[in-house]
Structure formats: structure tokens, C-alpha cells
Design a protein around this motif. Structure first.
Motif, PDB file in Angstrom:
ATOM      1  N   THR A 243       0.854  -1.176   0.000  1.00  0.00           N
ATOM      2  CA  THR A 243       0.000   0.000   0.000  1.00  0.00           C
ATOM      3  C   THR A 243       0.897   1.235   0.000  1.00  0.00           C
ATOM      4  O   THR A 243       1.922   1.269   0.677  1.00  0.00           O
ATOM      5  N   GLU A 245       1.033   5.614  -0.171  1.00  0.00           N
ATOM      6  CA  GLU A 245       0.491   6.977  -0.221  1.00  0.00           C
ATOM      7  C   GLU A 245       1.639   7.844  -0.697  1.00  0.00           C
ATOM      8  O   GLU A 245       2.608   8.065   0.027  1.00  0.00           O
ATOM      9  N   GLY A 428      -8.442  10.869  -4.851  1.00  0.00           N
ATOM     10  CA  GLY A 428      -8.918  10.007  -3.775  1.00  0.00           C
ATOM     11  C   GLY A 428      -9.698  10.724  -2.698  1.00  0.00           C
ATOM     12  O   GLY A 428     -10.487  10.113  -1.983  1.00  0.00           O
ATOM     13  N   GLN A 429      -9.470  12.035  -2.547  1.00  0.00           N
ATOM     14  CA  GLN A 429     -10.205  12.792  -1.548  1.00  0.00           C
ATOM     15  C   GLN A 429     -10.476  14.192  -2.078  1.00  0.00           C
ATOM     16  O   GLN A 429      -9.561  14.872  -2.552  1.00  0.00           O
ATOM     17  N   PRO A 442     -11.557   7.691   4.315  1.00  0.00           N
ATOM     18  CA  PRO A 442     -10.381   7.065   3.709  1.00  0.00           C
ATOM     19  C   PRO A 442      -9.525   8.093   2.994  1.00  0.00           C
ATOM     20  O   PRO A 442     -10.034   9.033   2.384  1.00  0.00           O
ATOM     21  N   PHE A 443      -8.204   7.905   3.059  1.00  0.00           N
ATOM     22  CA  PHE A 443      -7.264   8.823   2.426  1.00  0.00           C
ATOM     23  C   PHE A 443      -6.276   8.031   1.600  1.00  0.00           C
ATOM     24  O   PHE A 443      -5.647   7.089   2.079  1.00  0.00           O
ATOM     25  N   GLY A 444      -6.137   8.415   0.346  1.00  0.00           N
ATOM     26  CA  GLY A 444      -5.213   7.753  -0.564  1.00  0.00           C
ATOM     27  C   GLY A 444      -5.471   8.253  -1.964  1.00  0.00           C
ATOM     28  O   GLY A 444      -6.367   9.073  -2.180  1.00  0.00           O
ATOM     29  N   ARG A 453      -5.747   2.635   0.910  1.00  0.00           N
ATOM     30  CA  ARG A 453      -6.282   3.754   1.662  1.00  0.00           C
ATOM     31  C   ARG A 453      -5.841   3.675   3.122  1.00  0.00           C
ATOM     32  O   ARG A 453      -5.602   2.589   3.663  1.00  0.00           O
ATOM     33  N   GLU A 454      -5.733   4.852   3.734  1.00  0.00           N
ATOM     34  CA  GLU A 454      -5.432   4.945   5.157  1.00  0.00           C
ATOM     35  C   GLU A 454      -6.550   5.703   5.847  1.00  0.00           C
ATOM     36  O   GLU A 454      -7.339   6.388   5.212  1.00  0.00           O
ATOM     37  N   TYR A 458     -11.485   1.792   6.257  1.00  0.00           N
ATOM     38  CA  TYR A 458     -10.773   1.403   5.042  1.00  0.00           C
ATOM     39  C   TYR A 458      -9.285   1.208   5.324  1.00  0.00           C
ATOM     40  O   TYR A 458      -8.637   0.353   4.719  1.00  0.00           O
ATOM     41  N   GLU A 462      -6.686  -2.648   5.067  1.00  0.00           N
ATOM     42  CA  GLU A 462      -5.402  -2.902   4.418  1.00  0.00           C
ATOM     43  C   GLU A 462      -4.559  -3.925   5.174  1.00  0.00           C
ATOM     44  O   GLU A 462      -3.652  -4.532   4.607  1.00  0.00           O
TER      45      GLU A 462
END
Length: 479
Positions: A243, A245, A428-429, A442-444, A453-454, A458, A462
Motif C-alpha cells: 500500500t 500513499e 482520492g479525496q 479514507p485517504f489515498g 487507503r489509510e 478502510y 489494508e
């Protein structure tokens, strides 16, 4: 002078396999402020083995046991709040007020959010006679950046613990002090031996060893797109989950009916915050063509009101993290000038009166075209590029015309129009009218901004594998 010359492995502070020191530079003074040890692949082997052994028992802990553990971590984190803030200021130059008001509190937010999510997260569900179980993925490798050092550690460690995973962390060698305090917090909170392990060192050595290690089941990486690609390459041979970012060049679309002065001002301040060192910063400001001159006046005023100086003083922003970053920012500012963008304020060199330290002038470019380097490359400094558009469709097209897709921003009054724009942006955001601060969202990113995503549930996903147990719900066969 700080010294952290041991690694945290299997619940103990141990010496590296092959002692080698690395200097840590204070970016405000350009002087050595401490030392860490540079780890090796052998140190990663030791940490991964400890994490693998600990996984056998920690993966079987109950939800309640993990919640209790996270609550102890939160309590210890709060005890060390001021220590962490001082470390962040020293290691990466965040103003003391920003470290106290944003950098360190973000860690608190992530721990608290993780606890709340864990309380109700569904690790099992039944579909007919089939049970679907979400189980910890195993040993996790974590490679974290320097720009939000403690926040990014919490963002990875907390969901991994909540899921029942064990881990090996490699924090940034540029900002390792806060990470070492985090390891002390984990120890004080009674995290079982081997569940959390930390190895300091260089990314191409320790990070690469984590990514390719056969005993590590997944890697979570935050950093540049270039480094993220290398992590994925190193991980490919073991087919582990990766994963990422990564970078961003986020569009900030200000619509015709927005509160123009407020939107432009907020956009510039957002980029300047943290000396521009945030991957989701709204660095491409898109304004209606007829309002370009107005945007220039507002942006110039806000940028020139952004004070730069000693992070232990009253300045709005401090230095950028190191000489390499400083030189890259200077290069891109010079490129912007040579490409013909209008330099509204700022420019090359340190701000007046600052002859030492990696300080950058708050810089605004206007009349930027989207094919210019300052509109395409992630500068990662306090530099805003203002572009113009003739129609909403053109604004969306320009906004999406980037290899990145981490975040996007929209300001306006008509929610129907705003929502239509939001639905078309490949990011993503998307933040509307300054909305932010949702620790469950979710952030990504899309495209070269990463995978996965972090934050929120969500983020927890991961760190989980999904198992289908067919026939689980059948009644016991008659004997």
C-alpha cells in the motif's frame, strides 16, 4: 545532542549488527543535532523474525485486549506529548506552535479514531452457510516519511495493532527522534515483545530490505512516488501486498460564485502550512480567467504576510527539511521564472535576514500554464501556482490533467455545481469549501499517488486478509 544508537526489537533496545552512525541535521541551523544507527538487512532479519514469532499469539488476541492495549498507548502518548513536539521541531523544522497544535495532535486523533473503529468493526459475517472472516495479514513492514513524522507512524501502527498484526517500522532517517520516542511509548504501554519492532537507517538499505523480505507479508509506504516505485519493485518477488500513499499536485478549483477572497486566502495559507511539505497541499489554484488579477492581489498579500524564521520563535513557517529539498525547490522556482510564469512574490534564495537554515521564500506564480513544470512537478515547498480557466468543464479537464490524483479542492456556493465537479475529479479525496478533519474518511490516491487507503475502517482493511469458510453454517451432520 540526541543519540539513539540502538534499535527496538522483541521488546528490548539492542545494538545493531554492524554499528554505523548517521548524523541528524537540524534544518533551522544546518548543524548536527543528534545521531542514530544505520541499520542493515541483518537487523531487518532479526526484527522480522521477532515479529513472526509474536504473530502466533498476538493474532489470537481478542478485540477487547487490543482496545485495552491501544488505550494504554494513548495514555502514554499523552504523557510524552511535549517531548514529541520538541523532537518534531528539532528534526524537521516545524514551528513549535505547529508541532504543538497540529503535528503531534494528529497522532492523538489517529489513536482515538483507531480505538473507536475497533469497537464496532465486523471481523466476521455470514452469507448463507458461508462465513467470511477478516484475519490479520501477518507481519507488516512500515516505511514512514519526515513531513508528518509522528502522524504517519500512528496512521500505520494503530490499524495494524487493531487488526492483530505485528510489525517492523523504518522511520525516516531525516526525522527519527519522534519515532524513537514512539518506540519508548510502545514499550511503556506494554506492547507484547515482538509485536512492534523498529529499525533506523537509510531507505535504500533498510527500506529495501523490508520490502523484499520473505518473512514480511505486506508493506505500507508513505513518501515520494519515485521511492514508492522502488518499494513495489523490491516487494514484487515475494508477491506481498503493497500500500502506498505517494505524491500529489492537487487542484484547488475556485468557482465563479465562491467567496473569492476567502477561498484564495485559504488556498494560499494551506500551501504555506508546514512549509509546503504536505502531499495533499492545494498547490494548483484554478480561478476564472477574468478574476486572475484579483487572485494575484489576494495571494500576494497572504503570501507576504507568511513569516519565515526560527521554528522556536513566532514565525508562521520554519525551514524545509534538508539541503536536497531546499535545492530542488530553488531549482523549480527558477524553472518557473524561465518558463514565463508571472512571479507574484517570493523567488529564489532565502528570505531576507536568514543566512543559515533551509528557509524558502513563500512564493506565488500566476498565469501558469498546466504544461509548465511548476504545474506538473510536486515542489514540496511553499509555492503556489495560479492557473486560469474559461469554463467549469475546462477547470475539470485541467484539474485532472496530472499524473497524480491524491486530493482536490472546490470552493463555491451552489452545491449542485460543486457536487458535479467533485464527481468528475480523479482524486482520492475531495474537499468542499474547506471541509476537512474527518479521521474516519479514507485517504489515498489515484494514478501515481498510490494504492490503498489509510484512516478509518478502510485503513484497517489494508491489514486484513479475507477468508471464506464454506459450509460454516451447516448443521452438524448426523452421526
Amino acid at each position: 545532542m540526541r543519540e539513539y544508537l540502538k534499535f527496538y526489537v522483541n521488546g528490548d533496545w539492542i545494538a545493531p549488527e554492524a554499528p554505523k552512525q548517521m548524523e541528524v541535521i537540524n534544518p533551522a541551523t544546518e548543524e548536527v543535532c543528534g545521531y542514530i544507527s544505520a541499520g542493515s538487512a541483518a537487523d531487518v532479519d532479526k526484527a522480522a523474525a521477532a515479529a513472526k514469532r509474536a504473530f502466533v499469539t498476538y493474532s489470537q488476541t481478542t478485540r477487547e485486549e487490543r482496545i485495552e492495549l491501544l488505550q494504554r498507548i494513548l495514555a502514554e502518548y499523552q504523557k510524552r506529548f511535549d517531548d514529541i513536539a520538541k523532537a518534531v521541531t528539532e528534526e524537521m523544522g516545524a514551528p513549535a506552535s505547529f508541532a504543538q497544535g497540529a503535528q503531534v495532535p494528529s497522532g492523538t486523533v489517529h489513536i482515538k479514531a483507531g480505538i473507536e473503529i475497533l469497537k464496532t468493526f465486523k471481523f466476521e459475517e455470514d452469507r448463507g452457510t458461508t462465513r467470511i472472516a477478516k484475519e490479520p495479514i501477518g507481519v507488516c513492514g512500515m516505511i514512514t516519511p519526515w513531513n508528518w513524522p509522528i502522524s504517519q507512524i500512528a496512521l500505520k501502527v494503530v490499524p495494524a495493532l487493531a487488526a492483530g498484526c505485528t510489525m517492523v517500522l523504518k522511520p525516516s532517517e531525516e526525522a527519527p527522534f519522534s519515532a524513537c520516542i514512539w518506540a519508548e511509548i510502545m514499550d511503556a504501554a506494554g506492547v507484547p515483545a515482538g509485536v512492534f519492532n523498529m529499525i533506523n537507517g537509510a531507505g535504500p538499505v533498510v527500506g529495501a530490505a523490508i520490502a523484499r523480505h520473505p518473512g514480511i507479508d505486506m508493506v505500507s509506504f508513505t513518501g515520494s512516488t519515485r521511492a514508492g516505485i522502488e518499494v513495489a519493485r523490491n516487494a514484487a518477488a515475494t508477491v506481498k501486498r503493497v500500500t502506498q500513499e505517494l505524491g500529489g499536485k492537487s487542484p484547488n478549483i475556485i468557482l465563479e460564485d465562491a467567496d473569492f477572497e476567502a477561498a484564495v486566502s485559504a488556498g494560499v495559507r494551506s500551501v504555506m502550512s508546514n512549509s509546503g511539505q504536505s502531499c495533499n497541499a492545494p498547490t494548483r489554484m484554478l480561478v476564472p480567467a477574468r478574476k486572475m488579477d484579483e487572485a494575484i492581489v489576494i495571494a500576494k498579500e497572504v503570501a507576504e504576510a507568511t513569516t519565515v524564521g526560527d521554528p522556536n520563535g513566532n514565525a508562521t513557517i520554519g525551514p524545509v527539511v534538508n539541503k536536497i529539498q531546499w535545492e530542488n525547490i530553488q531549482r523549480l522556482i527558477e524553472v518557473g521564472i524561465n518558463e514565463g510564469a508571472t512571479l507574484v512574490t517570493g523567488g529564489i534564495g532565502r528570505p531576507d535576514g536568514l543566512n543559515k537554515g533551509f528557509y524558502v521564500k513563500p512564493t506565488v506564480f500566476a498565469n501558469v500554464k498546466n504544461d509548465m513544470a511548476v504545474a506538473r512537478e510536486e515542489i514540496f515547498g511553499p509555492v503556489v501556482s495560479i492557473l486560469s480557466y474559461e469554463s467549469i468543464d475546462e477547470a475539470v479537464k485541467i484539474g485532472n490533467d496530472t499524473e497524480y490524483g491524491l486530493a482536490a479542492y472546490i470552493s463555491g456556493s451552489d452545491m449542485k455545481s460543486i457536487r458535479a465537479v467533485a464527481s468528475q475529479l480523479r482524486a482520492g479525496q475531495v474537499s468542499i469549501n474547506g471541509s476537512g478533519g474527518d479521521a474516519t474518511a479514507p485517504f489515498g490516491g489515484y494514478k501515481l499517488s498510490g494504492n490503498g487507503r489509510e484512516t478509518g475502517d478502510y485503513g484497517l482493511h489494508e491489514y486484513l486478509e479475507i477468508k471464506s469458510i464454506l459450509g460454516y453454517g451447516l448443521k452438524q451432520a448426523a452421526e
